[in-house]
Design a protein around this motif. Sequence first.
Motif, mmCIF file in Angstrom:
data_model
loop_
_atom_site.group_PDB
_atom_site.id
_atom_site.type_symbol
_atom_site.label_atom_id
_atom_site.label_comp_id
_atom_site.label_asym_id
_atom_site.label_seq_id
_atom_site.Cartn_x
_atom_site.Cartn_y
_atom_site.Cartn_z
ATOM 1 N N ASP A 11 46.997 40.013 43.117
ATOM 2 C CA ASP A 11 45.831 40.832 42.770
ATOM 3 C C ASP A 11 45.233 40.492 41.404
ATOM 4 O O ASP A 11 44.552 41.311 40.807
ATOM 5 N N SER A 14 41.392 40.966 41.386
ATOM 6 C CA SER A 14 40.874 42.322 41.212
ATOM 7 C C SER A 14 41.043 42.804 39.775
ATOM 8 O O SER A 14 40.180 43.510 39.244
ATOM 9 N N LYS A 15 42.119 42.412 39.133
ATOM 10 C CA LYS A 15 42.291 42.763 37.720
ATOM 11 C C LYS A 15 41.226 42.082 36.870
ATOM 12 O O LYS A 15 40.667 42.687 35.955
ATOM 13 N N ALA A 18 37.944 43.818 37.467
ATOM 14 C CA ALA A 18 37.942 45.122 36.795
ATOM 15 C C ALA A 18 37.730 44.958 35.296
ATOM 16 O O ALA A 18 36.952 45.693 34.684
ATOM 17 N N LEU A 22 34.191 46.567 34.584
ATOM 18 C CA LEU A 22 34.460 47.884 34.007
ATOM 19 C C LEU A 22 34.801 47.801 32.523
ATOM 20 O O LEU A 22 34.544 48.738 31.769
ATOM 21 N N VAL A 66 43.975 44.326 30.678
ATOM 22 C CA VAL A 66 43.870 44.699 32.085
ATOM 23 C C VAL A 66 44.983 44.066 32.923
ATOM 24 O O VAL A 66 45.376 44.610 33.961
ATOM 25 N N GLY A 72 45.742 45.689 40.818
ATOM 26 C CA GLY A 72 44.305 45.695 40.580
ATOM 27 C C GLY A 72 43.691 47.052 40.846
ATOM 28 O O GLY A 72 42.750 47.468 40.171
ATOM 29 N N ALA A 73 44.238 47.763 41.834
ATOM 30 C CA ALA A 73 43.713 49.095 42.144
ATOM 31 C C ALA A 73 43.932 50.061 40.978
ATOM 32 O O ALA A 73 43.045 50.857 40.640
ATOM 33 N N VAL A 76 41.405 49.258 38.280
ATOM 34 C CA VAL A 76 40.081 49.784 38.626
ATOM 35 C C VAL A 76 40.040 51.295 38.426
ATOM 36 O O VAL A 76 39.086 51.823 37.845
ATOM 37 N N ALA A 80 37.781 52.919 35.611
ATOM 38 C CA ALA A 80 36.694 53.766 36.112
ATOM 39 C C ALA A 80 36.773 55.158 35.500
ATOM 40 O O ALA A 80 35.752 55.734 35.105
ATOM 41 N N ASN A 83 35.621 54.926 31.956
ATOM 42 C CA ASN A 83 34.165 54.808 31.947
ATOM 43 C C ASN A 83 33.498 56.155 32.189
ATOM 44 O O ASN A 83 32.536 56.505 31.498
#
Length: 100
Positions: A11, A14-15, A18, A22, A66, A72-73, A76, A80, A83
């Motif tokens: 993953d 995805s990291k 993100a 993000l 990160v 990765g989830a 995120v 998120a 943020n």
Amino acid sequence: MENRKQPISKDWWSKTLAGAVLGWTLALALAGLFAWFGPDGIAAPQKSQFVMWMIAPIWMLVFSFVYLFRSGARAVLWLAAANLLAYALLYLLPPMLSQP
């Protein structure tokens, strides 16, 4: 016994995504918060230049950390949430300052 290297995490894409997306938006929000609530407020002379230049170091700091998330989830979700909090503060707090 043979030492086997761990394969690259599946993953990491995805990291990376993100951290790139993000992390960038979080850096913008944190810079905005500093612009409003830093020394001398939003109208300080030459403050805009400093705020502009502080975005990149904040972004790279978030981007580098990160990869410490387990997945990765999680990256995120945590970014998120950070943020949402930062933009909520950026949206809600400055109007409170301008009210008499």
